[in-house]
Design an enzyme around this catalytic site. Structure first.
Site, short mmCIF file in Angstrom:
data_model
loop_
_atom_site.label_atom_id
_atom_site.label_comp_id
_atom_site.label_asym_id
_atom_site.label_seq_id
_atom_site.Cartn_x
_atom_site.Cartn_y
_atom_site.Cartn_z
N GLU A 188 0.75 -0.91 -0.29
CA GLU A 188 0.28 0.13 0.07
C GLU A 188 1.11 1.06 -0.21
O GLU A 188 1.86 1.22 0.37
CB GLU A 188 -0.74 0.31 1.30
N GLU A 299 -9.47 5.50 1.82
CA GLU A 299 -10.20 4.60 3.01
C GLU A 299 -10.73 5.68 4.03
O GLU A 299 -9.48 6.76 4.95
CB GLU A 299 -9.43 3.87 3.45
#
Length: 384
Positions: A188, A299
């Site tokens: 990520e 997110e």
């Protein structure tokens, strides 16, 4: 024998606090390596210039006696423009100081950082989600079902409001393989606002990895043996500046994660071909081969404090329908195939867990290719 209850309780509390502080100091001694040079930043950060082969990644037993590897060859359909765009996109570089050759910039971890953490043992790690992702909400574009050897995107950077210290807001891309909740592998990279981790509300460049669905492996940035930093001008975990403004100037960053076909390491590039560092192949199981899903998007953590949905913003805090200069975006979305070439997405799927809180709208044109607007304000009339 202790007969007075309050003094006894106080003694236990003091003893526990001392144990915690000793544990924190031991972790700080492990994480923070001796610097060749230290640069103090206006936002209060300290950037330590650590010899490349002495950074925390080389505490890993697989790295014993080894040195960082050089970057892989460039994809044949991607130009290399040199180290442009690396300066003046982080607060620490605005001082005009950089780390000397042979060293890498590492944001110093402090006692205050660790005291803010909900758990000293879990410092620098994501809280593991359940199979439904409870407490985490997403607005993402994704492709899946193929064999992917890299991903690229540009994303604009904002300074979203985060309502509570144990919440965060981020924009990133995920390279994923394996399955939740046992053996999920992820790489990520993106930007995040995380008051608990960093102690402020500045957007910061970050990385993350796990090979067991966020259980025992992986961490943010350089907080555990894992990601190997190779660039001396980009500091992972340092604040990004400038940021985008509503109805004003937009500032974005471009990131590419791709696998070196020769040794399997996954490299992170910034801007126009500037190598930042790599995740060694041995960290992973499934990602030793390839990714099976690529995700791009936002997110947030929704703690539902006081029983309400959080007002933590995703990106600009404005819904996707408002468009350019108002909503957040990802543009020029591409994936890398087996022959190390970047190709535009043709089957992008968009998903928003709670579209009344955070939403997403896909678009396409000749300049930005596949792109989407996303984000939202969190709690509102339709998102109680």
């Amino acid at each position: 024998m202790c007969t007075e209850r309050p003094p006894c309780n106080n003694g236990v509390l003091v003893e526990n606090q001392l144990k915690k502080l000793k544990l924190i100091q031991a972790d700080l001694n492990r994480i923070n390596k001796f610097p060749v040079k230290t640069i103090q930043i206006l936002d209060g950060d300290f950037i330590d210039c650590v010899e490349t082969h002495l950074q925390l990644a080389f505490d890993h037993p697989f790295f014993k006696g080894k040195k960082p590897l050089g970057p892989p060859e460039r994809p044949y359909n991607q130009s290399h423009f040199g180290e442009v765009e690396t300066e003046m996109f982080q607060l620490w570089s605005m001082s005009g100081e950089f780390c000397p050759e042979g060293t890498v910039p590492v944001r110093r971890t402090t006692e205050k950082d660790m005291l803010r953490a909900s758990s000293v043992q879990r410092f620098g790690r994501k809280v593991r989600r359940d199979s439904l992702g409870k407490g985490h909400e997403y607005a993402v574009g994704l492709v899946s079902g193929g064999q992917y050897y890299g991903a690229q995107a540009s994303m604009n950077v904002w300074k979203p409001r985060v309502s509570y210290r144990n919440e965060f807001s981020l924009s990133q891309m995920w390279l994923v393989s394996g399955s939740f909740p046992h053996d999920l592998n992820t790489i990520e990279a993106g930007w995040q606002v995380d008051p608990e981790l960093y102690g402020d509300n500045n957007p910061r460049l970050f990385t993350y990895w796990t090979s067991d669905a966020y259980q025992a492996t992986g961490c943010y940035n350089l907080l555990c043996p894992g990601f190997v930093q190779t660039n001396r001008r980009i500091a992972i975990g340092a604040a990004i500046a400038p940021t985008s403004s509503y109805n004003g100037a937009q500032f974005d960053i471009s990131l590419l994660v791709r696998k070196d076909p020769k040794n399997g390491n996954w490299w992170l590039e910034f801007g126009s071909g500037v190598m930042v560092g790599y995740w060694p192949a041995f960290l992973f199981t499934h990602l030793q081969s390839h990714a099976t899903t690529i995700q791009f998007g936002g997110e947030v953590v929704n703690s539902r404090a006081w029983g309400f949905h959080t007002a933590t913003e995703m990106g600009s805090g404005h819904f996707a329908g408002e468009g350019f200069q108002k909503a957040s975006y990802f543009r020029n979305l591409k994936v890398m195939n087996w022959d190390n070439s970047l190709i535009p997405l043709s089957n992008l799927k968009v998903v928003a867990d709670h579209p009344n809180c955070y939403n997403i709208q896909p678009r396409m044109n000749r300049v930005w290719g596949n792109y989407f607007y996303y984000r939202g304000p969190g709690r509102n009339v339709k998102c109680p």
